[in-house]
Design a protein around this motif. Structure first.
Motif, PDB file in Angstrom:
ATOM      1  N   LEU A 118       0.643  -1.721  -0.471  1.00  0.00           N
ATOM      2  CA  LEU A 118       0.027  -0.292   0.124  1.00  0.00           C
ATOM      3  C   LEU A 118       0.781   1.426  -0.005  1.00  0.00           C
ATOM      4  O   LEU A 118       0.836   1.569  -0.584  1.00  0.00           O
ATOM      5  CB  LEU A 118      -0.951  -0.120   1.233  1.00  0.00           C
ATOM      6  CG  LEU A 118      -2.061   1.184   1.618  1.00  0.00           C
ATOM      7  CD1 LEU A 118      -2.920   1.765  -0.009  1.00  0.00           C
ATOM      8  CD2 LEU A 118      -1.983   1.418   2.686  1.00  0.00           C
ATOM      9  N   MET A 119       2.293   1.203   0.565  1.00  0.00           N
ATOM     10  CA  MET A 119       2.837   2.640   0.774  1.00  0.00           C
ATOM     11  C   MET A 119       3.110   2.469  -0.206  1.00  0.00           C
ATOM     12  O   MET A 119       4.441   3.794  -0.454  1.00  0.00           O
ATOM     13  CB  MET A 119       3.098   2.147   2.014  1.00  0.00           C
ATOM     14  CG  MET A 119       3.254   3.118   3.120  1.00  0.00           C
ATOM     15  SD  MET A 119       2.356   3.879   3.894  1.00  0.00           S
ATOM     16  CE  MET A 119       3.542   4.917   3.830  1.00  0.00           C
ATOM     17  N   ALA A 120       3.923   1.154  -1.311  1.00  0.00           N
ATOM     18  CA  ALA A 120       4.659   1.915  -2.429  1.00  0.00           C
ATOM     19  C   ALA A 120       4.000   2.103  -3.334  1.00  0.00           C
ATOM     20  O   ALA A 120       4.427   3.006  -3.926  1.00  0.00           O
ATOM     21  CB  ALA A 120       4.848   0.161  -2.786  1.00  0.00           C
ATOM     22  N   ALA A 121       2.497   2.044  -3.243  1.00  0.00           N
ATOM     23  CA  ALA A 121       1.599   2.261  -4.237  1.00  0.00           C
ATOM     24  C   ALA A 121       0.940   4.197  -3.704  1.00  0.00           C
ATOM     25  O   ALA A 121       1.254   4.525  -4.842  1.00  0.00           O
ATOM     26  CB  ALA A 121       0.369   1.244  -4.285  1.00  0.00           C
ATOM     27  N   LEU A 122       1.118   4.255  -2.783  1.00  0.00           N
ATOM     28  CA  LEU A 122       0.832   5.582  -2.579  1.00  0.00           C
ATOM     29  C   LEU A 122       2.241   6.436  -2.627  1.00  0.00           C
ATOM     30  O   LEU A 122       1.960   7.538  -3.266  1.00  0.00           O
ATOM     31  CB  LEU A 122       0.973   5.696  -0.552  1.00  0.00           C
ATOM     32  CG  LEU A 122      -0.648   4.902  -0.263  1.00  0.00           C
ATOM     33  CD1 LEU A 122      -0.912   5.519   1.051  1.00  0.00           C
ATOM     34  CD2 LEU A 122      -2.077   6.389  -1.174  1.00  0.00           C
ATOM     35  N   THR A 123       3.569   5.983  -2.432  1.00  0.00           N
ATOM     36  CA  THR A 123       4.575   6.546  -3.024  1.00  0.00           C
ATOM     37  C   THR A 123       4.348   6.945  -4.675  1.00  0.00           C
ATOM     38  O   THR A 123       4.980   7.990  -4.977  1.00  0.00           O
ATOM     39  CB  THR A 123       5.897   5.930  -2.942  1.00  0.00           C
ATOM     40  OG1 THR A 123       6.177   5.587  -1.045  1.00  0.00           O
ATOM     41  CG2 THR A 123       6.491   6.459  -3.406  1.00  0.00           C
ATOM     42  N   TYR A 124       3.640   5.525  -5.103  1.00  0.00           N
ATOM     43  CA  TYR A 124       4.523   5.884  -6.914  1.00  0.00           C
ATOM     44  C   TYR A 124       2.981   6.606  -7.296  1.00  0.00           C
ATOM     45  O   TYR A 124       3.092   7.744  -7.882  1.00  0.00           O
ATOM     46  CB  TYR A 124       3.549   4.550  -7.309  1.00  0.00           C
ATOM     47  CG  TYR A 124       3.399   4.831  -8.924  1.00  0.00           C
ATOM     48  CD1 TYR A 124       4.372   4.590  -9.238  1.00  0.00           C
ATOM     49  CD2 TYR A 124       1.509   4.982 -10.048  1.00  0.00           C
ATOM     50  CE1 TYR A 124       4.138   4.507 -11.199  1.00  0.00           C
ATOM     51  CE2 TYR A 124       1.834   5.118 -10.967  1.00  0.00           C
ATOM     52  CZ  TYR A 124       2.945   4.960 -11.399  1.00  0.00           C
ATOM     53  OH  TYR A 124       2.806   5.209 -12.903  1.00  0.00           O
ATOM     54  N   VAL A 125       1.930   7.078  -6.496  1.00  0.00           N
ATOM     55  CA  VAL A 125       0.868   7.975  -6.632  1.00  0.00           C
ATOM     56  C   VAL A 125       1.378   9.397  -6.233  1.00  0.00           C
ATOM     57  O   VAL A 125       1.293  10.559  -6.952  1.00  0.00           O
ATOM     58  CB  VAL A 125      -1.371   7.736  -6.289  1.00  0.00           C
ATOM     59  CG1 VAL A 125      -1.939   8.990  -5.680  1.00  0.00           C
ATOM     60  CG2 VAL A 125      -1.408   6.605  -6.220  1.00  0.00           C
ATOM     61  N   ALA A 126       1.582  10.251  -4.583  1.00  0.00           N
ATOM     62  CA  ALA A 126       1.869  10.596  -4.502  1.00  0.00           C
ATOM     63  C   ALA A 126       3.088  11.637  -6.139  1.00  0.00           C
ATOM     64  O   ALA A 126       3.119  12.857  -5.823  1.00  0.00           O
ATOM     65  CB  ALA A 126       2.684  11.135  -3.091  1.00  0.00           C
ATOM     66  N   THR A 127       4.196  10.659  -6.424  1.00  0.00           N
ATOM     67  CA  THR A 127       4.891  11.024  -7.011  1.00  0.00           C
ATOM     68  C   THR A 127       4.537  11.231  -8.515  1.00  0.00           C
ATOM     69  O   THR A 127       4.957  12.231  -9.201  1.00  0.00           O
ATOM     70  CB  THR A 127       5.927   9.842  -7.045  1.00  0.00           C
ATOM     71  OG1 THR A 127       6.838   9.458  -6.205  1.00  0.00           O
ATOM     72  CG2 THR A 127       7.704  10.361  -7.938  1.00  0.00           C
ATOM     73  N   SER A 128       3.949  10.325  -8.921  1.00  0.00           N
ATOM     74  CA  SER A 128       2.939  10.710 -10.148  1.00  0.00           C
ATOM     75  C   SER A 128       2.010  11.732  -9.741  1.00  0.00           C
ATOM     76  O   SER A 128       2.400  12.584 -11.133  1.00  0.00           O
ATOM     77  CB  SER A 128       2.390   9.168 -10.679  1.00  0.00           C
ATOM     78  OG  SER A 128       3.425   8.561 -10.602  1.00  0.00           O
ATOM     79  N   ILE A 129       1.202  11.954  -9.997  1.00  0.00           N
ATOM     80  CA  ILE A 129       0.295  12.800  -9.564  1.00  0.00           C
ATOM     81  C   ILE A 129       0.442  14.091  -9.834  1.00  0.00           C
ATOM     82  O   ILE A 129       0.145  14.781 -10.311  1.00  0.00           O
ATOM     83  CB  ILE A 129      -0.993  12.562  -8.448  1.00  0.00           C
ATOM     84  CG1 ILE A 129      -1.730  11.199  -8.346  1.00  0.00           C
ATOM     85  CG2 ILE A 129      -2.171  13.764  -8.049  1.00  0.00           C
ATOM     86  CD1 ILE A 129      -1.871  11.050 -10.195  1.00  0.00           C
ATOM     87  N   VAL A 130       1.402  14.845  -8.350  1.00  0.00           N
ATOM     88  CA  VAL A 130       1.895  16.166  -8.127  1.00  0.00           C
ATOM     89  C   VAL A 130       3.356  16.148  -8.877  1.00  0.00           C
ATOM     90  O   VAL A 130       4.116  16.171  -7.982  1.00  0.00           O
ATOM     91  CB  VAL A 130       1.789  16.781  -6.861  1.00  0.00           C
ATOM     92  CG1 VAL A 130       2.386  17.692  -6.747  1.00  0.00           C
ATOM     93  CG2 VAL A 130       0.319  15.984  -6.198  1.00  0.00           C
ATOM     94  N   GLN A 131       3.626  16.877  -9.703  1.00  0.00           N
ATOM     95  CA  GLN A 131       4.579  16.656 -10.348  1.00  0.00           C
ATOM     96  C   GLN A 131       4.628  18.952 -11.391  1.00  0.00           C
ATOM     97  O   GLN A 131       4.269  18.672 -12.207  1.00  0.00           O
ATOM     98  CB  GLN A 131       4.824  16.358 -12.269  1.00  0.00           C
ATOM     99  CG  GLN A 131       4.413  14.842 -11.553  1.00  0.00           C
ATOM    100  CD  GLN A 131       5.356  13.470 -12.840  1.00  0.00           C
ATOM    101  OE1 GLN A 131       5.428  14.316 -13.733  1.00  0.00           O
ATOM    102  NE2 GLN A 131       4.970  12.420 -12.463  1.00  0.00           N
ATOM    103  N   ILE A 132       5.591  19.166 -10.706  1.00  0.00           N
ATOM    104  CA  ILE A 132       5.778  20.504 -10.876  1.00  0.00           C
ATOM    105  C   ILE A 132       7.716  20.401 -11.148  1.00  0.00           C
ATOM    106  O   ILE A 132       8.354  20.198 -11.127  1.00  0.00           O
ATOM    107  CB  ILE A 132       6.194  20.947  -8.973  1.00  0.00           C
ATOM    108  CG1 ILE A 132       4.776  21.079  -9.044  1.00  0.00           C
ATOM    109  CG2 ILE A 132       6.229  22.365  -9.630  1.00  0.00           C
ATOM    110  CD1 ILE A 132       4.700  21.353  -7.090  1.00  0.00           C
ATOM    111  N   PRO A 133       6.769  21.078 -12.871  1.00  0.00           N
ATOM    112  CA  PRO A 133       8.670  20.800 -13.888  1.00  0.00           C
ATOM    113  C   PRO A 133       9.719  21.829 -13.392  1.00  0.00           C
ATOM    114  O   PRO A 133       9.413  22.783 -12.943  1.00  0.00           O
ATOM    115  CB  PRO A 133       7.798  21.233 -15.617  1.00  0.00           C
ATOM    116  CG  PRO A 133       5.830  20.952 -15.022  1.00  0.00           C
ATOM    117  CD  PRO A 133       6.164  21.107 -14.074  1.00  0.00           C
ATOM    118  N   SER A 134      10.792  20.760 -13.303  1.00  0.00           N
ATOM    119  CA  SER A 134      12.116  21.866 -12.769  1.00  0.00           C
ATOM    120  C   SER A 134      12.606  22.698 -14.568  1.00  0.00           C
ATOM    121  O   SER A 134      12.692  21.759 -15.897  1.00  0.00           O
ATOM    122  CB  SER A 134      12.765  20.854 -12.127  1.00  0.00           C
ATOM    123  OG  SER A 134      14.567  21.124 -12.338  1.00  0.00           O
ATOM    124  N   PRO A 135      13.396  23.148 -14.110  1.00  0.00           N
ATOM    125  CA  PRO A 135      13.639  23.872 -15.744  1.00  0.00           C
ATOM    126  C   PRO A 135      15.308  23.338 -15.874  1.00  0.00           C
ATOM    127  O   PRO A 135      15.537  23.158 -17.672  1.00  0.00           O
ATOM    128  CB  PRO A 135      14.421  25.480 -15.076  1.00  0.00           C
ATOM    129  CG  PRO A 135      13.981  25.209 -13.775  1.00  0.00           C
ATOM    130  CD  PRO A 135      13.393  24.315 -13.222  1.00  0.00           C
TER     131      PRO A 135
END
Length: 168
Positions: free
Chosen positions: A14-31
């Motif tokens: 569950l935590m691995a899946a939450l890590t995946y979602v938290a990393t994938s959903i909110v992505q602020i592009p870096s220059p």
């Protein structure tokens, strides 16, 4: 004993899946290629909730899957190790300091330093970017700061709601 292991395995998944979602959903592009995300807060929570080994597995695997499925496959091995080490160290520091309030803050800071230094080292040495890899440090610092603050806030919320007691 067997039920406890199954419970840990399921919670780690569950935590691995939450890590995946938290990393994938909110992505602020870096220059400087890549992006800033919220995965670090779940990586820290994985270590704090699951302990060193299960937390390292959950944080490392969940983060690595983002790289593999998101077009950053060349970062996947580094991410597995770096994020796994973050959760591992976070859990070990909290355990060594007997779960004091300060232990969570210290473990978060140390873990995020591991992330910043780890990605710089990985990109400069193993990906051959040399000193050019230093360009990713500011974005990683912002990501680390966000991960620490949000992770600590989520931990307080989970403790106050007694949700962690139900998981034990």
């Amino acid at each position: 004993m067997r039920d406890a292991n199954i419970k840990k395995l399921v919670l780690a998944a569950l935590m691995a899946a939450l890590t995946y979602v938290a990393t994938s959903i909110v992505q602020i592009p870096s220059p400087m290629q890549g992006y800033v995300n919220l995965g670090d807060c779940i990586v820290l929570l994985s270590g704090w909730i699951l302990g060193p080994w299960w937390g390292a597995a959950a944080g490392g695997i969940g983060s690595m899957l983002v790289d593999l499925l998101g077009g950053y496959g060349h970062y996947a091995p580094g991410t597995l190790i770096i994020k796994g080490c973050m959760a591992l160290v976070a859990a070990l520091i909290v355990k060594a300091m007997k779960e004091s309030k300060a232990s969570y803050v210290i473990s978060a800071v140390v873990s995020e330093v591991i992330m910043v230094v780890g990605y710089f080292g990985y990109a400069s040495l193993l990906l051959g970017k040399g000193w050019g890899a230093a360009a990713s440090i500011p974005g990683n610092l912002v990501q680390g700061a966000m991960g620490m603050v949000i992770g600590l806030v989520l931990l307080v919320v989970l403790k106050r709601s007694k949700a962690l007691e139900k998981l034990a």
